[in-house]
Design a protein around this motif. Sequence first.
Motif, PDB file in Angstrom:
ATOM      1  N   TYR A   1      77.219  29.274  24.051  1.00  0.00           N
ATOM      2  CA  TYR A   1      76.811  30.737  24.288  1.00  0.00           C
ATOM      3  C   TYR A   1      75.145  30.512  24.623  1.00  0.00           C
ATOM      4  CZ  TYR A   1      75.879  35.525  23.747  1.00  0.00           C
ATOM      5  OH  TYR A   1      75.534  37.003  24.354  1.00  0.00           O
ATOM      6  N   ASP A   2      74.706  31.145  25.620  1.00  0.00           N
ATOM      7  CA  ASP A   2      73.174  31.233  26.119  1.00  0.00           C
ATOM      8  C   ASP A   2      72.696  32.150  25.243  1.00  0.00           C
ATOM      9  OD1 ASP A   2      70.882  31.334  27.003  1.00  0.00           O
ATOM     10  OD2 ASP A   2      71.613  31.510  29.235  1.00  0.00           O
ATOM     11  N   SER A   3      71.700  31.700  24.171  1.00  0.00           N
ATOM     12  CA  SER A   3      71.196  32.771  23.426  1.00  0.00           C
ATOM     13  C   SER A   3      70.193  33.710  23.913  1.00  0.00           C
ATOM     14  CB  SER A   3      70.421  31.890  22.173  1.00  0.00           C
ATOM     15  OG  SER A   3      69.368  30.914  22.948  1.00  0.00           O
ATOM     16  N   ALA A   4      69.802  33.290  25.220  1.00  0.00           N
ATOM     17  CA  ALA A   4      68.932  34.200  25.854  1.00  0.00           C
ATOM     18  C   ALA A   4      69.616  35.715  26.436  1.00  0.00           C
ATOM     19  CB  ALA A   4      68.483  33.828  27.040  1.00  0.00           C
ATOM     20  N   GLN A   5      71.189  35.522  26.202  1.00  0.00           N
ATOM     21  CA  GLN A   5      71.988  36.551  26.516  1.00  0.00           C
ATOM     22  C   GLN A   5      72.583  37.179  25.428  1.00  0.00           C
ATOM     23  OE1 GLN A   5      71.382  36.972  29.830  1.00  0.00           O
ATOM     24  NE2 GLN A   5      70.534  34.998  30.297  1.00  0.00           N
ATOM     25  N   ASN A   6      71.957  37.218  24.384  1.00  0.00           N
ATOM     26  CA  ASN A   6      72.484  37.794  23.221  1.00  0.00           C
ATOM     27  C   ASN A   6      72.582  39.431  23.134  1.00  0.00           C
ATOM     28  OD1 ASN A   6      69.939  38.239  22.374  1.00  0.00           O
ATOM     29  ND2 ASN A   6      69.807  36.967  20.732  1.00  0.00           N
ATOM     30  N   ALA A   7      71.753  40.163  23.791  1.00  0.00           N
ATOM     31  CA  ALA A   7      71.649  41.314  23.585  1.00  0.00           C
ATOM     32  C   ALA A   7      72.840  42.116  23.665  1.00  0.00           C
ATOM     33  CB  ALA A   7      70.439  42.180  24.644  1.00  0.00           C
ATOM     34  N   PRO A   8      73.951  42.126  24.543  1.00  0.00           N
ATOM     35  CA  PRO A   8      75.075  43.003  24.457  1.00  0.00           C
ATOM     36  C   PRO A   8      75.900  42.692  22.984  1.00  0.00           C
ATOM     37  CG  PRO A   8      74.789  41.982  26.703  1.00  0.00           C
ATOM     38  CD  PRO A   8      73.721  41.321  25.815  1.00  0.00           C
ATOM     39  N   LEU A   9      75.963  41.500  22.968  1.00  0.00           N
ATOM     40  CA  LEU A   9      76.694  40.916  21.762  1.00  0.00           C
ATOM     41  C   LEU A   9      76.062  41.616  20.285  1.00  0.00           C
ATOM     42  CD1 LEU A   9      79.112  39.501  20.643  1.00  0.00           C
ATOM     43  CD2 LEU A   9      77.748  37.351  20.145  1.00  0.00           C
ATOM     44  N   ALA A  10      74.680  41.473  20.122  1.00  0.00           N
ATOM     45  CA  ALA A  10      74.003  41.871  19.291  1.00  0.00           C
ATOM     46  C   ALA A  10      74.199  43.673  19.144  1.00  0.00           C
ATOM     47  CB  ALA A  10      72.519  41.709  19.163  1.00  0.00           C
TER      48      ALA A  10
END
Length: 202
Positions: A177-186
């Motif tokens: 998973y691309d950690s830079a794209q974590n906002a929706p999952l968070a």
Amino acid sequence: MLRHSLLQVLRAMASMAAFVIALTACSSAALADGDDTPFTNLIALSSQRLALAEPVARWKWAHHEPITDQPREAALLARINSRAKSAGIDPAFAQLFFRDQIEASKDVQNALFDNWRKSRAPDGTPPDLSRDTRPKLDTVTNALLSALAGVEPLRHADDCPLRLADSIARWKHLTRYDSAQNAPLARALSHVCASGGVGAVG
């Protein structure tokens, strides 16, 4: 704003979610202290639901439909409230959790719309929303309700945010998973723990 690579990330999340669910289903039903399998299941299913935001967005874009559909959201939350009571899940928790799922999905859809306005529209015909995508969303919703029941005993623990954060970190590693794209999952997981937040930051 989500980068173009998010489409690949979302699709990877969907396929890996099915793998992780199958893998964890083989574990013992009796959870030992410190077993975070319920968190892993919930993360996998939330990721799978987020992956479905892309075909939803494609259909809405092609049919010039708004992203927010308040009557449908209200109907979903009403069903969740009734089913949570039957499943022995705190209805307030279930309502908050599924509201987070809705808002996280809309975050992804809005970001995709922004990208398509600024660059190019998606190619091809989107999957039919009623016949294809919504049945998949219903399946994930049913699984999420079961997963919430598994998380209920863990969500009031003092270390819940840190254990959830560790589970998310393992999930991201497993799925590349691309950690830079974590906002929706968070956002989707922001109220799993009774104290709120994920990890040491609220």
